[in-house]
Write an enzyme that holds these catalytic residues in place. Sequence first.
Site, PDB file in Angstrom:
ATOM      1  N   HIS A   1       3.807 -34.091 -58.863  1.00 13.57           N
ATOM      2  CA  HIS A   1       2.507 -34.275 -58.219  1.00 13.57           C
ATOM      3  C   HIS A   1       2.508 -35.622 -57.507  1.00 13.57           C
ATOM      4  O   HIS A   1       2.720 -36.666 -58.123  1.00 13.57           O
ATOM      5  CB  HIS A   1       1.394 -34.233 -59.266  1.00 13.57           C
ATOM      6  CG  HIS A   1       0.024 -34.450 -58.700  1.00 13.57           C
ATOM      7  ND1 HIS A   1      -0.554 -33.586 -57.799  1.00 13.57           N
ATOM      8  CD2 HIS A   1      -0.881 -35.443 -58.911  1.00 13.57           C
ATOM      9  CE1 HIS A   1      -1.757 -34.031 -57.480  1.00 13.57           C
ATOM     10  NE2 HIS A   1      -1.976 -35.157 -58.135  1.00 13.57           N
TER      11      HIS A   1
ATOM     12  N   GLY B   1       0.247 -40.885 -58.924  1.00 12.80           N
ATOM     13  CA  GLY B   1      -0.966 -41.349 -59.596  1.00 12.80           C
ATOM     14  C   GLY B   1      -1.812 -40.179 -60.044  1.00 12.80           C
ATOM     15  O   GLY B   1      -1.557 -39.024 -59.677  1.00 12.80           O
ATOM     16  N   GLU B   2      -2.835 -40.478 -60.828  1.00 10.78           N
ATOM     17  CA  GLU B   2      -3.721 -39.434 -61.323  1.00 10.78           C
ATOM     18  C   GLU B   2      -4.493 -38.782 -60.173  1.00 10.78           C
ATOM     19  O   GLU B   2      -4.674 -39.380 -59.102  1.00 10.78           O
ATOM     20  CB  GLU B   2      -4.713 -40.024 -62.330  1.00 10.78           C
ATOM     21  CG  GLU B   2      -4.065 -40.585 -63.595  1.00 10.78           C
ATOM     22  CD  GLU B   2      -3.428 -39.508 -64.445  1.00 10.78           C
ATOM     23  OE1 GLU B   2      -3.925 -38.356 -64.403  1.00 10.78           O
ATOM     24  OE2 GLU B   2      -2.434 -39.799 -65.133  1.00 10.78           O
ATOM     25  N   SER B   3      -4.955 -37.556 -60.406  1.00  7.78           N
ATOM     26  CA  SER B   3      -5.757 -36.856 -59.402  1.00  7.78           C
ATOM     27  C   SER B   3      -7.017 -37.647 -59.086  1.00  7.78           C
ATOM     28  O   SER B   3      -7.687 -38.160 -59.997  1.00  7.78           O
ATOM     29  CB  SER B   3      -6.143 -35.462 -59.914  1.00  7.78           C
ATOM     30  OG  SER B   3      -4.998 -34.662 -60.095  1.00  7.78           O
ATOM     31  N   GLY B   4      -7.338 -37.767 -57.800  1.00  7.22           N
ATOM     32  CA  GLY B   4      -8.538 -38.462 -57.373  1.00  7.22           C
ATOM     33  C   GLY B   4      -8.391 -39.958 -57.233  1.00  7.22           C
ATOM     34  O   GLY B   4      -9.365 -40.647 -56.908  1.00  7.22           O
TER      35      GLY B   4
ATOM     36  N   LYS C   1      -4.460 -40.944 -53.368  1.00  9.54           N
ATOM     37  CA  LYS C   1      -3.145 -40.735 -52.741  1.00  9.54           C
ATOM     38  C   LYS C   1      -3.279 -40.098 -51.363  1.00  9.54           C
ATOM     39  O   LYS C   1      -2.679 -40.567 -50.383  1.00  9.54           O
ATOM     40  CB  LYS C   1      -2.266 -39.854 -53.642  1.00  9.54           C
ATOM     41  CG  LYS C   1      -2.010 -40.427 -55.017  1.00  9.54           C
ATOM     42  CD  LYS C   1      -1.056 -39.562 -55.814  1.00  9.54           C
ATOM     43  CE  LYS C   1      -1.624 -38.175 -56.098  1.00  9.54           C
ATOM     44  NZ  LYS C   1      -2.820 -38.222 -56.950  1.00  9.54           N
ATOM     45  N   SER C   2      -4.059 -39.030 -51.276  1.00 12.67           N
ATOM     46  CA  SER C   2      -4.201 -38.319 -50.001  1.00 12.67           C
ATOM     47  C   SER C   2      -4.931 -39.166 -48.967  1.00 12.67           C
ATOM     48  O   SER C   2      -4.610 -39.132 -47.773  1.00 12.67           O
ATOM     49  CB  SER C   2      -4.952 -36.998 -50.218  1.00 12.67           C
ATOM     50  OG  SER C   2      -4.237 -36.141 -51.084  1.00 12.67           O
TER      51      SER C   2
END
Length: 315
Positions: free
Chosen positions: A145, A160-163, A166-167
């Site tokens: 991920h 890194g963790e979701s949210g 990164k995007s």
Amino acid sequence: MKLPKQKSVLLEQIVEKMELRNLTPKVPFASRKVYNSEINRPALQLAGYFGRFTTNRVQAVGQIEQSYLETLEREHKREIYEKLLSYEDIPCFVFCRGIEPDEDFLEVANQNKIPVFMTQKLTSNFMGEYVRWMNVQLAPTISIHGVLVDVYGEGVLITGESGVGKSEAALELLRRGHRLVTDDVVEIHKVSGVTLVGMAPDITKHFIELRGIGIVDVKSMFGVECVKETQGISFVIKLEEWDKSKRYDRIGLEEEYTEILGIKLPCHSIPIRPGRNLAIIVETAAVNFRQKQMGYNAAEELYNRIQKNMGKKPN
């Protein structure tokens, strides 16, 4: 422990990728699989020596092999063809430089159901392109991920963790002229003992997910110059929420690494706080990485200056 399944590539994928012309259309090859990234030139076999013949590789015929065949009598060539094409595990033959095999070769190939193809490429060019592509396709692979972007030619893997952002960081990097390889899921291939190559799964290729907005098609929105199919991974950036109790490296003398498929990559842990421009941080990390590769380390330079200053005698 269950052994991993041996990877393979369908011959029809190779034909499409290498733009090969089919000289034996009556021979089915769609279900044929190739398990080896190396290629063989059957020069010794054409001369009649079949010891240690690597039959499980694609067989490439170039100008040297063709020139030798032209010196042989037809009956002798026919005998060589019968022997050469009797090995069922040969994936296919590829004649390079636009060379067309003679009628006897194609006849025996059809009888033994061995596919024969032709390319206009030089033999060395075809072999190099084939080996590079197959090494990626057959390399040990994992999916993680994260986001992979090309920043100043360096492959930056952002995790890194979701949210955590990164995007959003990748989107800002695109607007600053850099290129997206993949968002959300990164397929990582170990193509050598020191090299990892990342790419996007076919389903999510060129897409970015932005919470609150949805799916964005980067290729159609920003243009083809903002996307890239594959990229070697140079280093990793881990985005994490700011933790007051954690000590972060402020100088850069402490090298941190993360291991992927047995290969150690430089890694930077970046704490996230409101107001921090992640795109600029990633750009700076890429340039700093290139400086280190070229032999200059800013942290070491500062440390040396401090040491020299401490050693000076007061007036």
